[in-house]
Design an enzyme around this catalytic site. Structure first.
Site, PDB file in Angstrom:
ATOM      1  N   GLU A   1       0.859  -1.179   0.000  1.00 25.95           N
ATOM      2  CA  GLU A   1       0.000   0.000   0.000  1.00 25.95           C
ATOM      3  C   GLU A   1       0.902   1.237   0.000  1.00 25.95           C
ATOM      4  OE1 GLU A   1      -2.009  -0.980   3.619  1.00 25.95           O
ATOM      5  OE2 GLU A   1      -2.687  -2.862   2.736  1.00 25.95           O
TER       6      GLU A   1
ATOM      7  N   GLN B   1       2.203  -2.249   5.507  1.00 27.89           N
ATOM      8  CA  GLN B   1       2.443  -0.834   5.802  1.00 27.89           C
ATOM      9  C   GLN B   1       2.845  -0.578   7.250  1.00 27.89           C
ATOM     10  OE1 GLN B   1      -0.758   2.252   4.934  1.00 27.89           O
ATOM     11  NE2 GLN B   1       0.774   2.638   3.375  1.00 27.89           N
TER      12      GLN B   1
ATOM     13  N   ASP C   1       1.344  -3.297  12.939  1.00 30.04           N
ATOM     14  CA  ASP C   1       0.048  -3.572  13.567  1.00 30.04           C
ATOM     15  C   ASP C   1      -0.903  -4.312  12.619  1.00 30.04           C
ATOM     16  OD1 ASP C   1       0.149  -1.307  16.005  1.00 30.04           O
ATOM     17  OD2 ASP C   1       1.288  -0.855  14.201  1.00 30.04           O
ATOM     18  N   TYR C   2      -0.744  -4.081  11.315  1.00 32.67           N
ATOM     19  CA  TYR C   2      -1.691  -4.673  10.356  1.00 32.67           C
ATOM     20  C   TYR C   2      -1.213  -6.012   9.805  1.00 32.67           C
ATOM     21  CZ  TYR C   2      -3.293   0.016  10.993  1.00 32.67           C
ATOM     22  OH  TYR C   2      -3.698   1.176  11.582  1.00 32.67           O
ATOM     23  N   ILE C   3      -0.098  -6.439  10.317  1.00 34.77           N
ATOM     24  CA  ILE C   3       0.393  -7.746   9.865  1.00 34.77           C
ATOM     25  C   ILE C   3      -0.545  -8.845  10.348  1.00 34.77           C
ATOM     26  CG2 ILE C   3       1.877  -8.557  11.753  1.00 34.77           C
ATOM     27  CD1 ILE C   3       4.068  -9.060   9.622  1.00 34.77           C
TER      28      ILE C   3
ATOM     29  N   HIS D   1      -0.747   2.063  15.965  1.00 33.25           N
ATOM     30  CA  HIS D   1       0.447   2.543  15.256  1.00 33.25           C
ATOM     31  C   HIS D   1       1.678   2.491  16.139  1.00 33.25           C
ATOM     32  CE1 HIS D   1      -2.790   4.200  12.769  1.00 33.25           C
ATOM     33  NE2 HIS D   1      -1.946   4.037  11.780  1.00 33.25           N
TER      34      HIS D   1
END
Ligand SMILES: Cc1ncc(C[n+]2csc(CCOP(=O)(O)OP(=O)(O)O)c2C)c(N)n1
Ligand SMILES: [Mg+2]
Length: 803
Positions: A494, A547, A550-552, A592
């Protein structure tokens, strides 16, 4: 004869008849394997069976359209396909059911996966790529429903890269991008988010992917009305159909028992995907499950009599037989004779597979029995030992646990005796472990001496008056060097393309290397990962960008289930050297300030996890990884892109070694161990501690998996006799892992004069406000006080209680 069949004018009738009868034989062979396979489970020879009965005929059609170089990414129903492409036969089918650990006998996984989980070998004996364009390829299946989808996207995209990106050596991997990636999935599994995410992504990317849905209306006992809107997956995907207004899919529907139409449909799909690089969805409906879902239950419990009667009538093999007879390819009697012959072949093959499985274990038992009998004859505990011996002898079909556990039990009876026989037994057990344990444990990582930990450190070099630049510049220059050095590298994520990632570590590189190599992609972490896995399995060197750390979590299931297990579950016959680039640690707010390292390291064994403290170290890790062939996650420091670092002169060349710690401050009083951004806090605390007379040693772990392979940390503890692990993760997370390694693996407990400590974050995630970090993760004062308190305990006069 059907008019569709007549179109095959190039074949003589005799050839054509032979081909159809071969298909018929395959369908019957596969069915017989399913029937007998189920019985093997019910009689206890195998543990669990999940078979391809009721799905035979469409797989014959798929196999005809499948060409060398193509890849399959499918699920447990595809045994007929695997037989049709010549990668599975009766014996190997049963070897899979019995979980034979010999890869020669059980090429799918060497007994590591349940039967029905298929693969082909991409790597040769030495772990080098075979020429994948000269063979039919199947990526290795995984059990989580729809887990095959993300990887499928990458397998398809590789063709697009090979067709359009210049300068890559395609010899082993592609013929001008003409390869199709074929997916299979059950109707119910299309309910999973991964299915929809992949379908959308492939439509966007326009890649040569042909997706077959085997629709038998059920997912175990749950009917389509609970699974799919309108109970019809192709209906609801109609909006994806390509038209004059834009790109999309070709969506085809076909009945799963209609042999000639299936062949025609698959040929058409192959042509569209192969030449136009347009994805195709084939909804194959009216399929059945003659024996129900698996050996765990019976479908009579949830299908009514009408449905069962319909399934008997529309069983694809029954319909295929009717077709063969109706078109005079064979008479009923001829087919009966074929059926009978195949039944015998399957029975014989099954028997041979069972002997092949059992005989080595019988030999191992004989060997241990000889050893045990000798021990018994010379032991005071003969009575007890003989009982164990006779138990082992009476087991009709022993397994290795029986063999080894008997030996280990006997050893206890002679532990206080001293005899040559006892020594023989000890040696036998150790030798057996050495030989057999790898059958169950090898190939989690690259076990060969070319693995990533063997890549030696190369230090960054600096001009005498090297400039201080933002960290992001160091990493960007290094990526630039990487992209010019390795044409097969690509990065995608992203915002990774046009703006060169959110922190501009890729700034300007898309302009230089093109939109395929430095690419923006949709917000879809799981398929970003899968895209990387699939491309890496076809010889490319993808760098998949997540990105923020945390979003892994969106991708973690795929990293854990697919990427981390790939080499292991194929016993070293497939690999995906994917690099996952992400950024985390200590920024602000609940989502974040990622530091969920404990969760990650425990879920991704099989993938290296690297936590560099600055961008030069991070860049060095990328350079190391590209010289090796193992997957890894690199977590860059989210708050480090604007911090100044010296600009190295050897971008693309310097290498940070894996599994090697670095002492970043020497000291004498206590060893502080940490990683990533927290080290900056510790370094500051260290200065303040020195002012009160405490001289700490600070070690940067750098690499959580693998962890300190030289055991350097214990050397520091031997000097300081005190240890504290500091981590921004919650307690019990990465700090517990680190402490376990230092205390137990490195035996540092021997050197300790104080209790070993961890200093970790609070249990909650960090609040967003400016002070959120201070009140959530270890601060300079927290580190200072925690260390100070250690010395307060040791010497309260010199270090009076603070508070
Ligand atoms: C993520 C996940 N959830 C549940 C399961 C258990 N499970 C295995 S197969 C299956 C049903 C799949 O049905 P379908 O996709 O229609 O395939 P079919 O077996 O009917 O061919 C389920 C729920 C699983 N393997 N993975
Ligand atoms: Mg189903």
């Amino acid at each position: 004869m059907s008019s569709k069949i007549k179109q095959k004018e190039e074949l003589s009738f005799a050839d054509f008849k032979t081909e159809i009868l071969n298909d018929y034989k395959l369908a019957v062979t596969s069915r017989e394997c399913s029937l007998l396979g189920r019985r093997e489970v019910l009689t206890g020879k195998a543990k669990f069976g999940i078979f391809g009965d009721g799905k035979e005929v469409p797989q014959l059609a798929l196999a005809k359209a499948f060409k060398n170089g193509d890849f399959r990414s499918g699920y447990y129903r595809d045994q007929t396909f695997m037989m049709a492409i010549g990668e599975l036969n009766i014996e190997s089918f049963f070897a899979g059911l019995y979980a034979n650990t010999d890869l020669e006998q059980e090429p799918m996984s060497g007994g590591r996966q349940m039967g029905g989980h298929f693969s082909t070998h991409s790597l040769d004996q030495d772990g080098n790529w075979k020429n994948l364009t000269e063979q039919k390829n199947s990526s290795s299946d995984i059990s989580p429903t729809a887990g095959q989808m993300p990887r499928l996207l990458g397998l398809a995209q590789a063709s697009k890269i090979y067709r359009h990106v210049e300068g890559i050596d395609t010899t082993n991997f592609s013929n001008e991008g003409n390869e199709v990636a074929w997916g299979t999935i059950g109707n119910a599994s299309t309910s999973e988010g991964l299915f929809f995410e992949t379908i959308n992504a492939a439509g966007v990317l326009q890649v040569p992917m042909v997706m077959s849905v085997w629709d038998d209306e059920y997912g175990i006992s749950v009917h389509a009305r609970h699974q799919t809107t309108k109970e019809n997956i192709s209906d609801i995907l109609r909006g994806f159909q390509r038209n004059e207004d834009g790109n999309g899919y070709e969506i085809l529907n076909v009945k799963g028992w209609d042999y000639p139409t299936l062949i025609e449909t698959y040929e058409k799909a192959s042509e569209i995907a192969r030449t136009e690089h347009v994805p195709v969805l084939i909804h194959v409906n009216e399929l059945t499950q003659p024996q129900g879902h698996s050996t765990s239950g019976s479908h009579e419990r949830y299908k009514n009599e009408d449905r069962l009667a319909w399934e008997r009538e529309f069983d694809c093999n029954v319909k295929f037989r009717e077709f063969v007879i109706a078109n005079s390819f064979a008479t009923e009697e001829e087919l009966d004779a074929i059926d009978k012959d195949i039944k015998k072949q399957v029975r014989d093959g099954k028997k041979a597979a069972w002997s092949n499985y059992l005989n080595p274990i019988i030999t191992e038992r004989t060997s241990v029995l000889d050893t045990l009998k000798a021990v018994s004859n010379s032991s005071e505990n003969k009575v007890f030992i003989d009982k164990i011996i006779s138990n082992l002898e009476t087991i009709k079909e022993p397994n290795r646990k029986d063999v080894l556990s008997s030996a280990r039990q006997v050893l206890r009876y002679v532990v206080k005796e001293s005899s040559a026989e006892k020594q023989n037994l000890q040696q036998w057990i150790n030798a057996y472990f050495a030989k057999i344990q790898p059958e169950y444990s090898s190939d989690l990582y690259n076990d060969s001496d070319s693995n990533a930990t063997t890549i030696k450190e190369v230090l960054p070099e600096f001009d005498t008056n090297a400039e201080d630049v933002d960290g992001r510049v160091v990493i960007r220059e290094n990526f630039d060097a990487i992209f010019s050095k390795y044409p097969e590298t690509l990065v995608f994520g992203e915002d990774a393309g046009a703006i060169g990632d959110v922190n501009q570590g890729l700034e300007g590189l898309q302009e230089k290397y093109g939109e395929l190599r430095v690419a923006d992609v949709g917000i879809r972490e799981a398929t970003i990962l899968g895209q990387g896995i699939g491309m890496a399995m076809r010889g490319l060197r993808p760098i998949a960008e997540i990105q923020y750390l945390d979003y892994i979590l969106y991708a973690l299931q795929i990293i854990s289930d697919d990427l981390a297990t790939l080499r292991y579950r194929t016993k070293g016959k497939q690999k995906a050297p994917l690099i996952i680039r992400t950024r985390g640690h200590r920024l602000e707010g609940i989502w974040h300030s990622g530091s969920q390292m404990g969760g990650i390291i425990n879920l991704v064994r099989g993938v290296h996890v690297l936590v560099p403290r600055n961008m030069t170290k991070a860049a060095g890790f990328y350079n190391t990884l590209l010289e090796s062939d193992e997957p890894a996650i690199v977590v860059e420091c989210l708050n480090g892109y604007r911090l100044k670092e010296k600009m190295p002169t050897n971008s693309g060349e310097y290498k940070t070694p894996l599994g090697v710690v670095e002492t970043i401050k020497e000291g004498t009083d206590i060893t502080l161990v940490s990683y990533g951004s927290t080290l900056r806090i510790i370094t500051e605390a260290a200065k303040q501690l020195l002012e009160v007379g405490i001289n700490v040693e600070v070690i940067d772990v750098q690499s959580l998996l693998p962890f300190d392979i030289n055991h350097d940390i214990v050397k520091s503890v031997a000097k300081t006799n005190r240890l504290m692990v500091i981590d921004e993760d919650v307690s019990g997370g990465a700090s517990a892992f680190i402490l376990d390694k230092i205390l137990n693996t490195q035996n540092a407990y021997k050197h300790l004069d104080s209790k070993p400590l961890t200093l970790t974050a609070k249990e909650h995630r960090p609040a967003y406000g400016t002070d959120g970090d201070y009140f959530s993760k270890p601060s300079i004062e927290d580190v200072f006080e925690a260390v100070y308190n250690v010395f307060n305990e040791v010497n309260p006069n010199e270090f009076p209680t603070l508070r």
